[in-house]
Design a protein around this motif. Structure first.
Motif, PDB file in Angstrom:
ATOM      1  N   PHE A  70       0.866  -1.181   0.000  1.00  0.00           N
ATOM      2  CA  PHE A  70       0.000   0.000   0.000  1.00  0.00           C
ATOM      3  C   PHE A  70       0.901   1.228   0.000  1.00  0.00           C
ATOM      4  N   SER A  71       0.849   1.994  -1.085  1.00  0.00           N
ATOM      5  CA  SER A  71       1.781   3.112  -1.241  1.00  0.00           C
ATOM      6  C   SER A  71       1.655   4.126  -0.114  1.00  0.00           C
ATOM      7  N   TYR A  72       0.479   4.201   0.504  1.00  0.00           N
ATOM      8  CA  TYR A  72       0.258   5.168   1.580  1.00  0.00           C
ATOM      9  C   TYR A  72       1.200   4.903   2.755  1.00  0.00           C
ATOM     10  N   ILE A  73       1.532   3.625   2.981  1.00  0.00           N
ATOM     11  CA  ILE A  73       2.400   3.274   4.103  1.00  0.00           C
ATOM     12  C   ILE A  73       3.809   3.814   3.883  1.00  0.00           C
ATOM     13  N   GLU A  74       4.285   3.757   2.650  1.00  0.00           N
ATOM     14  CA  GLU A  74       5.629   4.241   2.344  1.00  0.00           C
ATOM     15  C   GLU A  74       5.679   5.763   2.325  1.00  0.00           C
ATOM     16  N   SER A  75       4.646   6.390   1.775  1.00  0.00           N
ATOM     17  CA  SER A  75       4.593   7.855   1.733  1.00  0.00           C
ATOM     18  C   SER A  75       3.137   8.295   1.654  1.00  0.00           C
ATOM     19  N   SER A  76       2.735   9.133   2.589  1.00  0.00           N
ATOM     20  CA  SER A  76       1.349   9.612   2.604  1.00  0.00           C
ATOM     21  C   SER A  76       1.141  10.782   1.653  1.00  0.00           C
TER      22      SER A  76
END
Length: 256
Positions: free
Chosen positions: A127-133
């Motif tokens: 989930f890309s949100y975990i790496e960068s919001s």
């Protein structure tokens, strides 16, 4: 000692009559003249043959030169093709090295997922949100990012996977919302045929219950041809809508 030759007329007469002159005179007979003319004709014939052979040799040389030029052109073309193959080979070798690196990392994690990935059944999810919001991309860029990670956009093809993704959404969003701008790109589009939604694994979507009410609706001049999934507090099964593939900037989900 001086030798006296008979008069020329006598020699000519003797020659054509086949008679021989006295000893000390020229000895010429009809067969000798005939042979001379035969040899002359033979030389003339050979001369024509030599000229003809020379012309043929010139033509053969010109043909060889043209063939040489064509061969040079083909060699240059093959060289260009070979250079292209070399570049492709280098790219494949780099990809192979990346895949080996991913395999090594997976082996080190004892069959689990890479750091930052979530395991569900036999698949790993990013989930890309975990790496960068803050980093968001359009659908095509999101898929490229998944590809660089050795994966692709997620294919949600069963109810269990739908539930697992919803559970992860709650972790990504401290305050879950049905807002379209808090959604994630997933691997489904109708770019090939409007209204026919196909997953990136070439499976046509036939289940309609996961689309929000009124979706997909293909609103706008540029159309909406890429699937988005969101966390819905109203109905956990109606979580999808169609987004603008090139213009909408969202987070994304990768699966491997």
């Amino acid at each position: 000692k001086n030798v006296t030759l008979p008069p020329f007329n006598n020699i000519l007469t003797q020659t054509f009559s086949g008679a021989k002159v006295k000893e000390g005179s020229l000895h010429i007979s009809n067969p000798a003249v005939t042979q001379l003319f035969s040899e002359l004709d033979y030389l003339r014939s050979n001369h024509s043959d030599v000229i003809e052979a020379e012309e043929e040799a010139k033509k053969a040389l010109e043909s060889a030169i043209n063939n040489h030029k064509e061969v040079k052109v083909k060699i240059e073309q093959l060289k260009t093709v070979n250079d292209g193959y070399q570049k492709q080979m280098q790219a494949l070798q780099m990809e192979k090295a990346n895949l080996k690196s991913n395999i090594s990392t997976l082996e080190e994690s004892c069959g689990g997922c890479l750091p930052g990935w979530a395991l569900f059944n036999s698949s790993c999810y990013f989930f890309s949100y975990i790496e960068s919001s803050t980093v968001k991309k359009n659908w095509h860029e999101s898929r490229e990012d998944c590809g660089s990670r050795g994966s692709d956009l997620v294919v949600i093809d069963n109810q269990e996977e739908q539930v697992a993704c919803l559970s992860s959404f709650r972790q990504c969003h401290p305050r879950p919302s049905c807002s379209f701008w808090n959604g994630f790109w997933i691997g489904i589009t109708d770019m090939e045929n409007e209204g026919t939604w196909v997953w990136i694994n070439n499976v046509t979507e036939v289940e309609q219950r996961y689309w929000m009410d009124g979706e997909p609706n293909n609103i706008g001049n540029v159309g909406e041809h890429c699937g988005v999934t969101v966390h819905s507090t109203f109905n956990p099964w109606k979580t999808r809508y169609d987004g603008k593939c090139d213009f909408q900037q969202l987070h994304w989900i990768c699966e491997m």
